[in-house]
Enzyme design. Structure first.
Site: not given
Ligand code: GLC
Length: 540
Positions: A103, A204, A209, A246, A312
Site C-alpha cells: 500500500n 499488509d 490500493l 491482512e 498491533d
Molecule cells: C498494518 C500493520 C501495522 C502497520 C500498518 C501500516 O496494519 O499490521 O503494524 O502500522 O499496517 O503499515
C-alpha cells in the site's frame, strides 16, 4: 479426506525480529539470533514463522515504513543471513513467511524522494508513483485509520507544492496503483522474496490500493483485480507459496479477498478475535455464535487465519460502538491502554494473568475454524509496558531466561531499543523460557502438548465447524467434522462449574474420550466443566 494444502494444517508463529534474540551482541534482535532459536520453535511445534518486516526502514512504524524492498535492514543482517535462516528452518521442517507492504512506502524510499522533488534527476520517471493532488478535499469518504495520530489522509509536501495521500502515518505515502509501473514494480518485490526462499507472504493492509471518488476507497474491484494478477503470477512462478491477507474487514467484505479461490489463500478473521474476548468477559457464547453465523463458506483450499493477539492493538474496528465501549471498559480501564480504535495490551495482562482464561482462549484458538496464528511471547505469558509509545509496549524483547536483559542480548542494557519488562508479575526474572521449560505445569509445556494433539487430528485444520446450541449460553460447544473424523469441543466461558450432558449436545453416541487427558464420558453421563474448563472429545 483429500490431503489438504500445508497452510491448512499449519500453526503460524509471529516474530518481531528486532525483539526476538540478539545473536551478535548489538542490543538488537537479528536474523542470526533468530536462526539460533529455531530449535526452540521446532520444540514448540509451530510450522511457519512469520517475520515482521525485515527490509530497510527508518523504523518509524516497526518496519511497515519500507525504504528499500530488496535489502534487509542492516540491524537485522543481510540477504546471506536470510538464506541461512531459510535453510536452517527448512532443515527443521519450518516454513518462513515474510511481509509485502503494497500500500505504501516510507517517505525515505528513493521512489518518494524522486517523486516529491521536481529537481530530482529521476523525477519524471517517479512523479506518478504516489497519489498526488492539488487539493486535500478528494476522497473524503475514506476513514482515518490512525485516528490518534493523523487528522487527514492528505499531507502537504512543500517541495512539490501538492498534497500526497496516505491511509496510515503521514510519513507513509500511498503508492499509486493506477500507474501500471507501480503494479509491475510490486510484482517484482514478491518475485524477489520468493527467490530468496520465502514460503509465504503476508500482504499488509490490502484493502486500500485504489482510490475512487464517492467510495470509502476500501475493497474496490480494481484492488481485487490487482491481487488476482498477483496470485496468477505466484501460481505460475511458485505455486506452493501461500498468500495471507491482512484485510481487517467485516466477513462479507473479507470473503472477496478469497475470490473464487484465485486471490488470497488465507485471510485473518478480524471480527472473530474481539468476540472471543467479549464472550469470555460476558460468560456468554452469543458474540461468537453471531459472528460465525455471518461468516461465509470459503472456496476449497482457502483458509481463515485466527489469532488472539498480534503486534498491533487489539483492534475494535469490526465491532459496534456499544461493543467497543464494552471492550474498552472491561479490558482497557486506563486510558493509556487504548490506542486508535483498540487496546494496546498483551494476552496475559488482558486476562489478569489468569491461567485458566489464558488456556481456555488458546484451546479455542487451536480448535476453532482456521489456522492458528500465535504471537511471540504469549506462549510464556509475557506482559506489556503501557508506558512505551505507540504499540512498542507489546513488542518488547522475548524473555529467554533470568540473566540480564532477560537473556535477549549480551549488550549493555543502555543499547537496547526497548527496556525489557521487569515488573514483579511479568518481569523476565519470573516469566522466561528457561523457567517455563523447567516447569512441567507451565503454559509453555501445556501449549506444546496441545499443539501436538492438534496436529494428530487434521480435522482441526481442514474440517467443517458446526456450532451446537446447548440451552446454557455459558457453554460454547462446536463440532469439527471432516467426513472421516469428528471432534466435539465443549468449553465453559464462566467462572462457575457447569454441567452438561453429552446427549443434550449430540444425541446418543456410546462413549467419548477427552483427547487432552484421556477422561472418558458415557452418553448418559454429565460432563463436568470446571470454571473456564474445556474438553476436546472424540467419539469411541
Ligand atoms: C498494518 C500493520 C501495522 C502497520 C500498518 C501500516 O496494519 O499490521 O503494524 O502500522 O499496517 O503499515
Amino acid at each position: 479426506m483429500p490431503e489438504s494444502p500445508w497452510y491448512k494444517q499449519a500453526i503460524i508463529y509471529q516474530i518481531n525480529v528486532i525483539s526476538y534474540f540478539d545473536g551478535l551482541g548489538t542490543g538488537r534482535g537479528n536474523l542470526t539470533g533468530l536462526t539460533q532459536k529455531l530449535d526452540y520453535l521446532q520444540s514448540l511445534g509451530v510450522d511457519c514463522i512469520w517475520l515482521m518486516p525485515i527490509t530497510k526502514s527508518p523504523l518509524r512504524d516497526g518496519g511497515y515504513d519500507v525504504s528499500d524492498m530488496f535489502a534487509i535492514n542492516p540491524d537485522y543482517g543481510d540477504l546471506d543471513d536470510f538464506a541461512v535462516l531459510v535453510k536452517e528452518a527448512h532443515n527443521r521442517g519450518l516454513r518462513i513467511m515474510v511481509e509485502m507492504i503494497p500500500n505504501h512506502t516510507s517517505d525515505q524510499h528513493p521512489w518518494f524522494q524522486a517523486s516529491h522533488d521536481p529537481s530530482h534527476p529521476e523525477h519524471e520517471k517517479y512523479r506518478d508513483y504516489y497519489v498526488w493532488s492539488v487539493t486535500d478535499q478528494k476522497y473524503r469518504d475514506a476513514r482515518i485509520i490512525f485516528l490518534d495520530f493523523e487528522k487527514s489522509n492528505w499531507t502537504f509536501d512543500p517541495l512539490r507544492g501538492e498534497y500526497f495521500w496516505h491511509r496510515f502515518y503521514h510519513h507513509q505515502p500511498d503508492l499509486n496503483y493506477d500507474n501500471p509501473e507501480v503494479q509491475k514494480a510490486m510484482m517484482r518485490v514478491i518475485q524477489f522474496w520468493i527467490d530468496q526462499g520465502a514460503d509465504a507472504i503476508r500482504v499488509d493492509a490490502p484493502p486500500y490500493l485504489i482510490e475512487r471518488e464517492g467510495t470509502n476507497c476500501e475493497n474496490l474491484p480494481e484492488t481485487h483485480a490487482y491481487y488476482k494478477r498477483l496470485r496468477k503470477f505466484v501460481e505460475a512462478y511458485a505455486p506452493d507459496t501461500m498468500l495471507l491477507a491482512e484485510a481487517n474487514q467485516w466477513p462479507e467484505d473479507t470473503r472477496e479477498y478469497f475470490g473464487d479461490g484465485d486471490e488470497f489463500h488465507m485471510n485473518f478473521h478480524f471480527p472473530l478475535m474481539p468476540r472471543l474476548f467479549m464472550a469470555l468477559a460476558k460468560a456468554d457464547r452469543t458474540p461468537i455464535e453471531q459472528i460465525l453465523a455471518r461468516t461465509p463458506e470459503l472456496p476449497e483450499n482457502c483458509q481463515w487465519g485466527i489469532f488472539l493477539r498480534c503486534h498491533d492493538e487489539l483492534t475494535l474496528e469490526m465491532v459496534t460502538p456499544e461493543e467497543r465501549q464494552f471492550m474498552w471498559d472491561y479490558y482497557a480501564p486506563q486510558p493509556e491502554m487504548r490506542i486508535n480504535l483498540g487496546i494496546r495490551r498483551r494476552l496475559a495482562p488482558l486476562l489478569d494473568n489468569d491461567p485458566r482464561c489464558i488456556r481456555l482462549l488458546h484451546s479455542i484458538l487451536l480448535s476453532f475454524i482456521g489456522s492458528p496464528v500465535m504471537y511471540y511471547g504469549d506462549e510464556i505469558g509475557m506482559g506489556d509496558n503501557i508506558n512505551l509509545p505507540d504499540r512498542d509496549g507489546l513488542r518488547t524483547s522475548m524473555q529467554w531466561d533470568d540473566s540480564p536483559n532477560g537473556g535477549f542480548s549480551k549488550a549493555d542494557a543502555s543499547r537496547l531499543r526497548l527496556p525489557v519488562i521487569d515488573d514483579p508479575v511479568f518481569g523476565y526474572r519470573k516469566v522466561n523460557v528457561a523457567a517455563a521449560e523447567a516447569d512441567p505445569g507451565s503454559l509453555l509445556n501445556w501449549l506444546r502438548n496441545m499443539i501436538r494433539i492438534r496436529k494428530q487430528h487434521p480435522v482441526f485444520g481442514a474440517g467443517r465447524l458446526t456450532m451446537l446450541a446447548p440451552a446454557n449460553k455459558q457453554i460454547l460447544a462446536y463440532l469439527r467434522d471432516d467426513g472421516d473424523a469428528r471432534v466435539l469441543v465443549v468449553a465453559n466461558l464462566s467462572a462457575e462449574t457447569q454441567k452438561i450432558g453429552v446427549k443434550e449436545l449430540f444425541g446418543p453416541t456410546s462413549r467419548w474420550s477427552d483427547l487432552i487427558d484421556g477422561t472418558t464420558f458415557q452418553t448418559n453421563q454429565d460432563i463436568q466443566l470446571e470454571p473456564y474448563g474445556f474438553h476436546w472429545l472424540l467419539p469411541d
